[in-house]
Design an enzyme around this catalytic site. Structure first.
Site, PDB file in Angstrom:
ATOM      1  N   ASP A 134       4.720  -0.482  -4.574  1.00 14.47           N
ATOM      2  CA  ASP A 134       5.550  -0.770  -5.751  1.00 14.47           C
ATOM      3  C   ASP A 134       5.605  -2.237  -6.184  1.00 14.47           C
ATOM      4  O   ASP A 134       6.221  -2.562  -7.197  1.00 14.47           O
ATOM      5  CB  ASP A 134       6.983  -0.264  -5.497  1.00 14.47           C
ATOM      6  N   ASP A 275      -7.199 -10.759   5.636  1.00 13.86           N
ATOM      7  CA  ASP A 275      -6.526 -11.051   4.363  1.00 13.86           C
ATOM      8  C   ASP A 275      -5.242 -11.852   4.609  1.00 13.86           C
ATOM      9  O   ASP A 275      -4.638 -12.340   3.656  1.00 13.86           O
ATOM     10  CB  ASP A 275      -6.203  -9.763   3.602  1.00 13.86           C
TER      11      ASP A 275
HETATM   12  P1  AMP Z   1       0.049  -6.952   4.284  1.00 16.18           P
HETATM   13  O1  AMP Z   1      -0.142  -5.943   5.356  1.00 16.18           O
HETATM   14  O2  AMP Z   1       1.482  -7.252   3.969  1.00 16.18           O
HETATM   15  O3  AMP Z   1      -0.742  -8.195   4.499  1.00 16.18           O
HETATM   16  O4  AMP Z   1      -0.491  -6.300   2.949  1.00 16.18           O
HETATM   17  C1  AMP Z   1      -1.783  -5.806   2.784  1.00 16.18           C
HETATM   18  C2  AMP Z   1      -2.008  -5.545   1.312  1.00 16.18           C
HETATM   19  O5  AMP Z   1      -1.013  -4.655   0.813  1.00 16.18           O
HETATM   20  C3  AMP Z   1      -1.952  -6.780   0.435  1.00 16.18           C
HETATM   21  O6  AMP Z   1      -2.900  -6.592  -0.577  1.00 16.18           O
HETATM   22  C4  AMP Z   1      -0.552  -6.725  -0.114  1.00 16.18           C
HETATM   23  O7  AMP Z   1      -0.428  -7.407  -1.345  1.00 16.18           O
HETATM   24  C5  AMP Z   1      -0.352  -5.237  -0.287  1.00 16.18           C
HETATM   25  N1  AMP Z   1       1.069  -4.855  -0.262  1.00 16.18           N
HETATM   26  C6  AMP Z   1       1.917  -4.869   0.787  1.00 16.18           C
HETATM   27  N2  AMP Z   1       3.142  -4.441   0.435  1.00 16.18           N
HETATM   28  C7  AMP Z   1       3.089  -4.152  -0.883  1.00 16.18           C
HETATM   29  C8  AMP Z   1       4.022  -3.654  -1.853  1.00 16.18           C
HETATM   30  N3  AMP Z   1       5.287  -3.379  -1.540  1.00 16.18           N
HETATM   31  N4  AMP Z   1       3.573  -3.476  -3.111  1.00 16.18           N
HETATM   32  C9  AMP Z   1       2.307  -3.745  -3.457  1.00 16.18           C
HETATM   33  N5  AMP Z   1       1.393  -4.195  -2.611  1.00 16.18           N
HETATM   34  C10 AMP Z   1       1.748  -4.394  -1.333  1.00 16.18           C
HETATM   35 MG    MG Z   2      -0.884  -9.875   3.473  1.00 14.26          MG
END
Ligand code: AMP
Ligand code: MG
Length: 534
Positions: A134, A275
């Site tokens: 979201d 990432d």
């Molecule tokens: P992370 O595990 O937090 O590093 O996230 C991995 C990917 O998921 C990244 O591309 C983030 O931007 C995306 N992401 C994580 N949480 C959300 C969210 N609530 N809404 C949209 N994208 C998300």
């Molecule tokens: Mg991230």
């Protein structure tokens, strides 16, 4: 409010599609996107130091305009908001396009002394990279990101920063433990700040798509803007393989330094996917991170990683290497030779080794690293629950007292427990004859090494206090501040922010924030285990 310098969007190609819907984005480093408006922004806290760096006055930070802008409700003239396109390896597997799914870069601005900063909102609504999510963030994870960014900065650990924490006035639904129990939680937005938010994954996605031209363009841009010293010295060699190989070596060294810092302060990132690796060697993306309580190299705060423990405390240096190998692969089209890339990776290991040894020597207050002593210490710490932070902090006092006294027995209680180190032990009931003997043996060895050390006792204590923090953002402290914030009380956030400004200084009136984790927090969600849901 700011002096703008939006170079990322000025010099790099963006997505030609400007509508905001989820998609794969090719041939571009970013997509322009506007933050989503929220009903009633309310400033929870801001970082005084970060505001000063950006030239913002306390009046400006307390203004309605400030909370509107940093909740995403108002885009100031001169801002050029965009979300970055990147990919990544998650838990060892290539995951394809990820990108800023809930981060929106508002602008690049000038700070003090010619420093450039990118302002980025996290949780300000969906972007083309939001996939199935979201684009929002909850208060819980935003408090954690806000506080930890600033705490790490004051600890001297390379990190992205945080300017502000704003409640949106809108609830967000999250299934915290992925167990079919979604709940409404208050939504929030953090404004993060860094010279840039470029990640290993920004390069990986272009390499995976065989977009070599854009890969080169992004590398050149990154080197020119994020590695200005390297650029100044080497720009005549741009486009030559050694230019990129040597830059990669610099990334390797920075990553090694970052790992040494994490191991020094007991920080566990929790999700070291590529990432989440900053090309600048900064700590980035504070998710299910945690602080080591009792020393345990296998500890991870991340429930998603509880089985594999890929990102556990003691694994981090190795994972740093694994991630750099992925980056080396991504940079292959620019170098096309194995040896220089391998040499750079070798430099990672060597830098890590050298700096780790210097760091451990400093933690123990010795001029020289001593393998026997350090190995023995880790064995000892692992054999009974010992608080990592308190142990090292108190060791300065213990060694001072021990060197001063000619009657060592006075430093131990009837059970053979060293009095000055007692507050570090979680369970005094664990003490057996064997443990007492092993502790004594190690402390005797330590004293022997100290007596051979050339430093003066007073400078040693000072040096130890500068590398062994008194205050870290203990997991349960962050959780208590979150619980209070959810009830509308922000004072604990402010207090933590304040105390963590001087993590190496004794602050008598805040002694309670330096104590070991209380027993009630041992298994409580948010205190000892965290999910990725945020
Ligand atoms: P992370 O595990 O937090 O590093 O996230 C991995 C990917 O998921 C990244 O591309 C983030 O931007 C995306 N992401 C994580 N949480 C959300 C969210 N609530 N809404 C949209 N994208 C998300
Ligand atoms: Mg991230």
């Amino acid at each position: 409010m700011f002096r703008y310098d939006n170079r990322f969007t000025q010099f790099l190609p963006g997505d030609s599609e400007t509508r905001n819907f989820r998609r794969q984005v090719f041939g571009a480093c970013y997509s322009r996107v506007q933050p989503t408006s929220v009903p009633s922004p309310r400033l929870v806290a801001y970082s005084r130091e970060m505001a000063e760096e950006l030239g913002l006055t306390p009046e400006q930070c307390g203004s309605d305009l400030f909370q509107q802008v940093f909740a995403g409700n108002q885009v100031l003239e001169g801002m050029d908001p965009f979300a970055m396109c990147y990919g990544g390896h998650q838990f060892g597997n290539w995951a394809g396009q990820l990108g800023d799914g809930r981060a929106i870069n508002l602008a690049e601005v000038w700070g003090r002394e010619g420093r450039r900063w990118t302002l980025q909102l996290k949780g300000a609504g969906p972007t083309p990279y939001s996939r199935t999510a979201d684009g929002l963030a909850v208060l819980r994870s935003s408090v954690r990101e806000f506080l930890c960014s600033e705490a790490m900065f004051h600890l001297g650990v390379p990190t992205t920063r945080a300017l502000s924490l704003v409640l949106t006035g809108q609830d967000v639904v999250r299934d915290m433990f992925y167990d079919g129990n979604p709940e409404r939680e208050p939504g929030a937005v953090v404004c993060r700040v860094a010279p840039s938010f470029t990640r290993f994954g920004n390069f990986e996605i272009l390499a995976a798509r065989q977009d070599d031209d854009l890969l080169r363009q992004l590398a050149n841009f990154t080197i020119e803007h994020d590695f200005p010293e390297f650029w100044a010295e080497r720009k005549s060699e741009v486009d030559s393989p050694p230019f990129y190989a040597d830059w990669f070596a610099e990334v390797c060294r920075r990553t090694a330094t970052l790992m040494v810092h994490w191991m020094r302060v007991g920080f566990v990132h929790g999700v070291m996917n590529t990432d989440n690796m900053s090309i600048l060697g900064l700590t980035i993306d504070y998710g299910p991170y945690g602080w080591l309580e009792d020393y345990d190299p296998a500890w991870t705060p991340n429930t998603t990683d509880a089985h594999g423990r890929r990102y556990a405390f003691g694994q981090q240096p190795q994972i740093g290497m694994w991630n750099l190998v992925r980056l080396a692969n991504a940079l292959w089209p620019l170098v096309q030779e194995k040896e220089p890339l391998q040499a750079a990776l070798q430099e990672y290991s060597e830098t890590y080794q050298k700096q780790f040894q210097a760091m451990m020597a400093a933690k123990l207050g010795l001029a020289q690293y001593d393998e026997e002593l350090v190995d023995g210490l880790f064995l000892l710490l692992g054999s009974l629950e010992t608080d990592f932070t308190i142990f090292f902090r108190r060791l300065a006092r213990w060694q001072e007292a021990a060197l001063d006294s000619n009657e060592l027995d006075g430093l131990f209680d009837a059970n053979g427990i060293p009095e000055l180190l007692k507050p570090a032990y979680y369970d005094l009931g664990q003490w057996s004859q064997t443990i007492s003997q092993r502790t004594r043996d190690w402390l005797n060895l330590y004293l022997l090494k100290l007596r051979r050390d050339s430093q003066s006792p007073s400078s040693r204590v000072e040096r130890m206090k500068q590398v062994n923090p008194k205050y870290v953002l203990r997991n349960y402290l962050a959780q208590l501040a979150i619980d209070a914030a959810v009830r509308g009380d922000f004072t604990q956030i402010t207090r933590l922010l304040d105390v963590l400004r001087q993590p190496y200084t004794e602050q008598i009136e805040h002694e309670d924030l330096a104590e070991k984790r209380p027993d009630w927090a041992r298994h409580r969600a948010g205190c000892s285990m965290l999910s990725c849901s945020s």
